[in-house]
Design a protein around this motif. Structure first.
Motif, PDB file in Angstrom:
ATOM      1  N   ALA A 261       0.811  -1.217   0.000  1.00 54.55           N
ATOM      2  CA  ALA A 261       0.000   0.000   0.000  1.00 54.55           C
ATOM      3  C   ALA A 261       0.843   1.266   0.000  1.00 54.55           C
ATOM      4  CB  ALA A 261      -0.931  -0.001   1.211  1.00 54.55           C
ATOM      5  N   THR A 281      -2.919  -6.822  -1.001  1.00 52.54           N
ATOM      6  CA  THR A 281      -3.346  -6.740   0.392  1.00 52.54           C
ATOM      7  C   THR A 281      -2.698  -7.848   1.206  1.00 52.54           C
ATOM      8  OG1 THR A 281      -5.278  -8.141  -0.011  1.00 52.54           O
ATOM      9  CG2 THR A 281      -5.564  -5.773  -0.298  1.00 52.54           C
ATOM     10  N   HIS A 316      -4.209   5.399   0.855  1.00 50.93           N
ATOM     11  CA  HIS A 316      -5.586   4.945   1.012  1.00 50.93           C
ATOM     12  C   HIS A 316      -6.528   5.907   0.288  1.00 50.93           C
ATOM     13  CE1 HIS A 316      -4.487   1.745   3.700  1.00 50.93           C
ATOM     14  NE2 HIS A 316      -3.955   2.571   4.578  1.00 50.93           N
TER      15      HIS A 316
END
Length: 403
Positions: A261, A281, A316
């Motif tokens: 991420a 993920t 995010h």
């Protein structure tokens, strides 16, 4: 011996330029070299289909002016693409044979149009680069019938643009209702009606098996045994990541470059951002891609900041994209999921001004919003989505904004 650290960014894309900005903002004092395959200075690719295809004039806007690049001491090399990577010696091999050392490497080579060829090997035109745009402008003439293979976002933007130029147009797509997966059935049907109400012919739920013929006399063969004759065929069947130059390099690939991420790949000092990045993920191992301009720029900047500061702050960002067709701009925030419930919270579809909330059925979570003509309203929904607000809170906002 030159000991100045060097950051190399492979790809003069929105993500690549944003990564360069992030490096400088993060305090990187070494050199920054951006490698771009095209001969043109980095430009806004989104406007190729959203406006420029509808006219025979104009060029896409530059992503950065020469003055902005000089101010941040960013060296953009056009016509010099990354072609190979040696992770052991930390070298990027370029299309002109140079072996360029790096201390930080950002992979931002993006994606290219998926291609189609005729039965005799003739490539069919696409719209992905400014050279594609110029070629189409030179070859398309008023009155020619045009068949567009593909009914995704870019394909329908091209269809709307060509209609304004007076081309008899046929759209062939394998989905029963174009863009239903993006916006839900109601919005997709409203958007598709904008096309059919203008006389665009649709062949939906069908796949193209082959295209034969030549310019001015093409025949498109469909999977139900029928065929369609047309003067011009354009392919709008999606994109593929430009990752072939990384095969065998040691960088992990899965239909793009796998990263976490924060943008880190499995190779120390090598990062990824934009269309080429596939964020994996830690919970289920799935790899996802954002694949839109706004997210590419935000992700690129985050990667640049991380690389400069030695941090690994996760990105995010809220998935965000828009489409412009027949003067209507439809914007979407978040990710609509299969089986979602689509609820008109403001305005109405018939009037062409609306806000639609997308949520899991039976009172489930709310995770996306689509709007047309309500840009001011979207600001509030964006804040709620980023805060993880509930569906009831989104409905309360809608009630307030309805007055």
């Amino acid at each position: 011996m030159n000991t100045t650290p060097n950051a190399v960014i492979a790809g003069a894309s929105a993500a690549g330029l944003a990564a360069a900005d992030g490096l400088r903002e993060g305090g990187w004092e070494g050199t920054i070299t951006v490698l771009g395959e095209e001969q043109h200075r980095p430009y806004d690719r989104t406007m190729l289909s959203k406006g420029l295809m509808a006219t025979h004039l104009g060029q896409p806007a530059a992503l950065r002016t020469p003055e902005q690049l000089a101010q941040r001491d960013i060296d953009v090399r056009t016509g010099q693409a990354a072609r190979g990577l040696d992770i052991d010696r930390q070298l990027v091999v370029t299309s002109d044979g140079e072996a360029m050392p790096y201390d930080i490497l950002v992979l931002a080579t993006g994606s290219r149009a998926r291609t189609m060829t005729t039965t005799d090997g003739r490539p069919l035109p696409v719209l992905r680069t400014v050279d594609d745009l110029l070629s189409l402008r030179a070859t398309l003439h008023g009155g020619q019938s045009v068949t567009l293979v593909g009914a995704g976002l870019i394909g329908l933007e091209i269809a709307a643009a060509l209609h304004t130029q007076g081309h008899p147009l046929t759209v062939i797509g394998d989905a029963a209702l174009p863009l239903a997966d993006c916006f839900g059935d109601e919005v997709a049907r409203w958007l598709w009606d904008l096309h059919t109400s203008r006389g665009i012919v649709a062949t939906l739920g069908r796949k193209v098996l082959a295209v034969s013929g030549r310019p001015g006399a093409y025949r498109v063969h469909l999977d139900d045994g029928t065929h369609h004759d047309t003067d011009v065929v354009l392919a709008g069947i999606g994109v593929v990541p430009c990752d072939e130059w990384l095969i065998g390099s040691g960088v992990r690939l899965r239909d793009g470059v796998l990263c976490d991420a924060a943008g880190r790949t499995n190779v120390p000092g090598v990062w990824a951002a934009g269309d080429i990045a596939r964020t994996q993920t830690t919970t289920d191992g799935r790899a996802t891609a954002f694949g839109h301009w706004t997210n590419a720029a935000e992700q690129g900047r985050n990667v640049g900041l991380n690389a400069a500061r030695g941090k690994h702050a996760a990105y995010h960002g809220l998935r965000s994209f828009w489409t412009v067709q027949y003067g209507r701009t439809v914007r979407s925030l978040g990710t609509r999921r299969g089986g979602d419930r689509d609820e008109v919270a403001e305005g109405d579809l018939a009037g062409g001004e609306f806000v639609v909330l997308h949520s899991a059925p039976h009172g489930g979570t709310w995770h996306a919003v689509t709007a047309c003509g309500r840009d001011r309203s979207l600001r509030g929904y964006r804040k709620l989505l980023l805060a993880g607000a509930s569906l009831s809170q989104a409905r309360e906002l809608a009630q307030v904004q309805r007055g």
